[in-house]
Design an enzyme around this catalytic site. Structure first.
Site, PDB file in Angstrom:
ATOM      1  N   LYS A   9     -12.570  -5.710   7.542  1.00 33.09           N
ATOM      2  CA  LYS A   9     -12.372  -4.417   6.880  1.00 33.09           C
ATOM      3  C   LYS A   9     -13.690  -3.631   6.747  1.00 33.09           C
ATOM      4  O   LYS A   9     -14.773  -4.198   6.910  1.00 33.09           O
ATOM      5  CB  LYS A   9     -11.745  -4.656   5.501  1.00 33.09           C
ATOM      6  CG  LYS A   9     -10.320  -5.254   5.565  1.00 33.09           C
ATOM      7  CD  LYS A   9      -9.724  -5.388   4.161  1.00 33.09           C
ATOM      8  CE  LYS A   9      -8.313  -5.959   4.197  1.00 33.09           C
ATOM      9  NZ  LYS A   9      -7.720  -6.035   2.842  1.00 33.09           N
ATOM     10  N   PHE A  57      -1.859   0.825  -5.580  1.00 33.13           N
ATOM     11  CA  PHE A  57      -3.141   0.884  -4.874  1.00 33.13           C
ATOM     12  C   PHE A  57      -3.008   1.383  -3.430  1.00 33.13           C
ATOM     13  O   PHE A  57      -3.987   1.430  -2.689  1.00 33.13           O
ATOM     14  CB  PHE A  57      -3.813  -0.488  -4.878  1.00 33.13           C
ATOM     15  CG  PHE A  57      -2.970  -1.606  -4.305  1.00 33.13           C
ATOM     16  CD1 PHE A  57      -2.860  -1.786  -2.933  1.00 33.13           C
ATOM     17  CD2 PHE A  57      -2.286  -2.481  -5.145  1.00 33.13           C
ATOM     18  CE1 PHE A  57      -2.086  -2.804  -2.402  1.00 33.13           C
ATOM     19  CE2 PHE A  57      -1.500  -3.504  -4.622  1.00 33.13           C
ATOM     20  CZ  PHE A  57      -1.402  -3.665  -3.247  1.00 33.13           C
ATOM     21  N   ARG A 102     -13.777 -14.453   1.474  1.00 32.50           N
ATOM     22  CA  ARG A 102     -13.756 -13.526   0.337  1.00 32.50           C
ATOM     23  C   ARG A 102     -14.682 -13.984  -0.786  1.00 32.50           C
ATOM     24  O   ARG A 102     -15.308 -13.152  -1.450  1.00 32.50           O
ATOM     25  CB  ARG A 102     -12.319 -13.329  -0.140  1.00 32.50           C
ATOM     26  CG  ARG A 102     -11.538 -12.380   0.802  1.00 32.50           C
ATOM     27  CD  ARG A 102     -10.062 -12.455   0.591  1.00 32.50           C
ATOM     28  NE  ARG A 102      -9.336 -11.370   1.267  1.00 32.50           N
ATOM     29  CZ  ARG A 102      -8.017 -11.358   1.418  1.00 32.50           C
ATOM     30  NH1 ARG A 102      -7.283 -12.359   0.959  1.00 32.50           N
ATOM     31  NH2 ARG A 102      -7.438 -10.347   2.029  1.00 32.50           N
ATOM     32  N   HIS A 115      -8.335  -8.918   6.417  1.00 33.12           N
ATOM     33  CA  HIS A 115      -6.868  -8.975   6.350  1.00 33.12           C
ATOM     34  C   HIS A 115      -6.399 -10.118   7.238  1.00 33.12           C
ATOM     35  O   HIS A 115      -7.007 -10.386   8.273  1.00 33.12           O
ATOM     36  CB  HIS A 115      -6.234  -7.679   6.861  1.00 33.12           C
ATOM     37  CG  HIS A 115      -4.770  -7.827   7.196  1.00 33.12           C
ATOM     38  ND1 HIS A 115      -3.786  -7.734   6.257  1.00 33.12           N
ATOM     39  CD2 HIS A 115      -4.147  -8.136   8.367  1.00 33.12           C
ATOM     40  CE1 HIS A 115      -2.611  -7.959   6.831  1.00 33.12           C
ATOM     41  NE2 HIS A 115      -2.805  -8.206   8.121  1.00 33.12           N
ATOM     42  N   GLU A 126       2.108  -7.322  13.902  1.00 36.93           N
ATOM     43  CA  GLU A 126       0.743  -6.833  13.711  1.00 36.93           C
ATOM     44  C   GLU A 126      -0.091  -6.999  14.977  1.00 36.93           C
ATOM     45  O   GLU A 126      -0.911  -6.135  15.304  1.00 36.93           O
ATOM     46  CB  GLU A 126       0.102  -7.550  12.517  1.00 36.93           C
ATOM     47  CG  GLU A 126       0.767  -7.148  11.197  1.00 36.93           C
ATOM     48  CD  GLU A 126       0.173  -7.851   9.987  1.00 36.93           C
ATOM     49  OE1 GLU A 126      -0.732  -8.695  10.144  1.00 36.93           O
ATOM     50  OE2 GLU A 126       0.625  -7.547   8.870  1.00 36.93           O
TER      51      GLU A 126
HETATM   52  P1  ATP Z   1      -4.134  -8.692   3.343  1.00 32.47           P
HETATM   53  O1  ATP Z   1      -2.693  -8.253   3.439  1.00 32.47           O
HETATM   54  O2  ATP Z   1      -5.120  -7.529   3.479  1.00 32.47           O
HETATM   55  O3  ATP Z   1      -4.445  -9.839   4.221  1.00 32.47           O
HETATM   56  P2  ATP Z   1      -3.474 -10.141   0.972  1.00 32.47           P
HETATM   57  O4  ATP Z   1      -2.258 -10.565   1.726  1.00 32.47           O
HETATM   58  O5  ATP Z   1      -4.353 -11.184   0.375  1.00 32.47           O
HETATM   59  O6  ATP Z   1      -4.405  -9.231   1.869  1.00 32.47           O
HETATM   60  P3  ATP Z   1      -1.819  -8.135  -0.289  1.00 32.47           P
HETATM   61  O7  ATP Z   1      -1.148  -8.405  -1.568  1.00 32.47           O
HETATM   62  O8  ATP Z   1      -1.024  -8.154   0.989  1.00 32.47           O
HETATM   63  O9  ATP Z   1      -3.078  -9.139  -0.178  1.00 32.47           O
HETATM   64  O10 ATP Z   1      -2.539  -6.737  -0.432  1.00 32.47           O
HETATM   65  C1  ATP Z   1      -3.018  -6.040   0.714  1.00 32.47           C
HETATM   66  C2  ATP Z   1      -4.376  -5.464   0.428  1.00 32.47           C
HETATM   67  O11 ATP Z   1      -4.250  -4.458  -0.576  1.00 32.47           O
HETATM   68  C3  ATP Z   1      -5.382  -6.452  -0.172  1.00 32.47           C
HETATM   69  O12 ATP Z   1      -6.035  -7.246   0.784  1.00 32.47           O
HETATM   70  C4  ATP Z   1      -6.350  -5.495  -0.847  1.00 32.47           C
HETATM   71  O13 ATP Z   1      -7.245  -4.894   0.093  1.00 32.47           O
HETATM   72  C5  ATP Z   1      -5.412  -4.431  -1.376  1.00 32.47           C
HETATM   73  N1  ATP Z   1      -5.040  -4.732  -2.768  1.00 32.47           N
HETATM   74  C6  ATP Z   1      -4.189  -5.688  -3.190  1.00 32.47           C
HETATM   75  N2  ATP Z   1      -4.084  -5.710  -4.527  1.00 32.47           N
HETATM   76  C7  ATP Z   1      -4.881  -4.700  -4.978  1.00 32.47           C
HETATM   77  C8  ATP Z   1      -5.217  -4.190  -6.260  1.00 32.47           C
HETATM   78  N3  ATP Z   1      -4.702  -4.710  -7.383  1.00 32.47           N
HETATM   79  N4  ATP Z   1      -6.087  -3.144  -6.326  1.00 32.47           N
HETATM   80  C9  ATP Z   1      -6.616  -2.593  -5.204  1.00 32.47           C
HETATM   81  N5  ATP Z   1      -6.347  -3.031  -3.955  1.00 32.47           N
HETATM   82  C10 ATP Z   1      -5.497  -4.068  -3.839  1.00 32.47           C
HETATM   83 MG    MG Z   2      -0.975  -9.207   2.800  1.00 32.20          MG
END
Ligand code: ATP
Ligand code: MG
Length: 137
Positions: A9, A57, A102, A115, A126
């Site tokens: 990212k 978000f 992370r 991601h 994807e």
């Molecule tokens: P990714 O999908 O990016 O691999 P993830 O599966 O760990 O990450 P998700 O819940 O899918 O997390 O959320 C997607 C992305 O949205 C997160 O990686 C982060 O960049 C952003 N995100 C998630 N939760 C929050 C939050 N509470 N505030 C701000 N950004 C958030």
């Molecule tokens: Mg995710």
């Protein structure tokens, strides 16, 4: 063998961490079988993260993903989807296990460096979003 889609990212590309993150994948036994640096538009970021459209978000996430180039890659290996998520660590770096990407590099729950696809179905969609069949050998 399984394949998964990974994105380095903007917070990480801005800090020149691509090589260190690639090393984490390779050290875990994941093979980088395709990789490129691209600049997403906010609309493309929104399309990619459409599952999060209703989350508070979402707008911030799309702005962030379009704020600088990202590096997208296909990782291959035994159980690559779960292995990649292990290497990434928890979404919030405060909760991420020591040694994960992370834990070492993420700046916040939003700007969290990588991601990774979360299931075989999403991995297939994807990968096809970013790479053509010709780019995948
Ligand atoms: P990714 O999908 O990016 O691999 P993830 O599966 O760990 O990450 P998700 O819940 O899918 O997390 O959320 C997607 C992305 O949205 C997160 O990686 C982060 O960049 C952003 N995100 C998630 N939760 C929050 C939050 N509470 N505030 C701000 N950004 C958030
Ligand atoms: Mg995710």
């Amino acid at each position: 063998v399984e394949r998964t889609l990974s994105i380095i990212k903007p917070d990480a590309t801005n800090r020149n961490l691509t090589g260190k993150i690639n090393a984490k994948f390779e050290d875990a036994g994941l093979r980088i079988v395709a990789q490129k640096r691209i600049q997403l538009t906010k609309a493309q970021a929104g399309e990619f993260y459409a599952v999060h459209k209703e989350r508070p978000f979402y707008d911030e996430l799309c702005e962030f993903m379009a704020s600088a180039p990202v590096v997208v890659q296909v990782l291959e290996g035994e159980g690559a989807i779960a292995k990649n998520r292990d290497v990434m660590g928890a979404t919030n770096p405060a909760d991420a296990a020591a040694g994960t990407i992370r834990a070492e590099f993420a700046e916040s729950v939003g700007e969290n460096s990588v991601h990774g696809s979360d299931a075989p179905e999403t991995a297939a969609v994807e990968i096809a979003y970013f790479f053509s069949g010709l780019e995948l050998v």
